[in-house]
Design a protein around this motif. Structure first.
Motif, mmCIF file in Angstrom:
data_model
loop_
_atom_site.group_PDB
_atom_site.id
_atom_site.type_symbol
_atom_site.label_atom_id
_atom_site.label_comp_id
_atom_site.label_asym_id
_atom_site.label_seq_id
_atom_site.Cartn_x
_atom_site.Cartn_y
_atom_site.Cartn_z
ATOM 1 N N ALA A 71 42.934 43.057 48.516
ATOM 2 C CA ALA A 71 43.490 41.722 47.969
ATOM 3 C C ALA A 71 42.634 41.038 46.762
ATOM 4 O O ALA A 71 43.171 40.525 45.893
ATOM 5 C CB ALA A 71 43.788 40.741 49.158
ATOM 6 N N ARG A 72 41.315 41.057 47.191
ATOM 7 C CA ARG A 72 40.414 40.565 46.421
ATOM 8 C C ARG A 72 40.204 41.353 44.859
ATOM 9 O O ARG A 72 40.160 41.042 43.782
ATOM 10 C CB ARG A 72 38.938 40.553 46.963
ATOM 11 N N LEU A 73 40.288 42.724 45.202
ATOM 12 C CA LEU A 73 40.447 43.865 44.004
ATOM 13 C C LEU A 73 41.233 43.052 43.192
ATOM 14 O O LEU A 73 41.495 43.246 42.010
ATOM 15 C CB LEU A 73 40.325 44.979 44.436
ATOM 16 N N THR A 74 42.665 43.120 43.673
ATOM 17 C CA THR A 74 44.065 42.952 43.141
ATOM 18 C C THR A 74 43.893 41.820 42.401
ATOM 19 O O THR A 74 44.369 41.686 41.114
ATOM 20 C CB THR A 74 45.117 43.195 43.981
ATOM 21 N N TRP A 75 43.445 40.690 43.019
ATOM 22 C CA TRP A 75 43.205 39.376 42.358
ATOM 23 C C TRP A 75 42.391 39.476 41.118
ATOM 24 O O TRP A 75 42.572 38.880 40.222
ATOM 25 C CB TRP A 75 42.820 38.469 43.472
ATOM 26 N N LEU A 76 40.995 40.087 41.145
ATOM 27 C CA LEU A 76 40.280 40.100 40.173
ATOM 28 C C LEU A 76 41.102 41.063 38.978
ATOM 29 O O LEU A 76 40.552 40.536 37.723
ATOM 30 C CB LEU A 76 38.900 40.963 40.763
ATOM 31 N N VAL A 77 41.395 42.042 39.318
ATOM 32 C CA VAL A 77 42.002 42.657 38.078
ATOM 33 C C VAL A 77 43.019 41.883 37.446
ATOM 34 O O VAL A 77 43.218 42.176 36.126
ATOM 35 C CB VAL A 77 42.704 44.124 38.756
ATOM 36 N N ASN A 78 44.163 41.320 38.188
ATOM 37 C CA ASN A 78 45.053 40.467 37.596
ATOM 38 C C ASN A 78 44.481 39.216 36.702
ATOM 39 O O ASN A 78 44.838 38.865 35.671
ATOM 40 C CB ASN A 78 46.061 40.031 38.749
ATOM 41 N N ASP A 79 43.324 38.632 37.441
ATOM 42 C CA ASP A 79 42.746 37.374 36.768
ATOM 43 C C ASP A 79 42.058 37.863 35.657
ATOM 44 O O ASP A 79 42.125 37.139 34.425
ATOM 45 C CB ASP A 79 41.905 36.666 37.723
ATOM 46 N N ARG A 80 41.207 39.013 35.489
ATOM 47 C CA ARG A 80 40.796 39.360 34.371
ATOM 48 C C ARG A 80 41.187 40.392 33.320
ATOM 49 O O ARG A 80 40.824 40.848 32.501
ATOM 50 C CB ARG A 80 39.314 39.889 34.635
ATOM 51 N N GLN A 81 42.512 40.716 33.645
ATOM 52 C CA GLN A 81 43.247 41.648 32.742
ATOM 53 C C GLN A 81 42.429 42.817 32.560
ATOM 54 O O GLN A 81 42.397 43.355 31.582
ATOM 55 C CB GLN A 81 43.771 41.084 31.677
ATOM 56 N N SER A 82 41.973 43.585 33.879
ATOM 57 C CA SER A 82 41.185 44.515 33.781
ATOM 58 C C SER A 82 41.992 45.531 34.435
ATOM 59 O O SER A 82 43.037 45.762 34.741
ATOM 60 C CB SER A 82 39.744 44.337 34.407
#
Length: 115
Positions: A71-82
């Protein structure tokens, strides 16, 4: 009690497309993804996106993580467009540096440093 099933008498199947196993952001298109220039030729921006990018060699890495980590990984990927690949690579590199793991060469070999 009868088993639950479909109209043909077979077992029920889970619906497909649950999102598991797909890359984060799969199916999303960036701005200008469908733009074409005049006379049916691709625009300069589209051509640049389609050119092969030569980068460091990558190998698959399969692992299982806690649901909270995903969940944290998905959030970071979406937030940073990475991408998951980039986030995991950066995180592992930082972890290896903290643990004093020697660097590897471009072929993936570690040469033990003498102390």
């Amino acid at each position: 009690m009868a088993k639950a099933g479909n109209s043909e008498g077979g077992a029920r199947r889970r619906p497909t497309g649950s999102g598991r196993g797909r890359a984060v952001g799969a199916g999303k298109r960036g701005p200008g993804a469908g733009d074409v220039g005049g006379a049916g030729t691709p625009s300069v921006e589209l051509t640049a996106k389609l050119e092969p990018r030569k980068g460091p060699a990558k190998v698959p890495l399969n692992t299982r993580v806690l649901a909270s980590t995903e969940a944290r990984l998905t959030w970071l990927v979406n937030d940073r467009q990475s991408t998951v690949t980039n986030v995991v690579d950066v995180a592992l590199q930082e972890f290896f540096d903290r643990c004093s793991v020697p660097p590897a060469d471009h072929d993936g070999r570690i040469t033990e440093q003498e102390s």
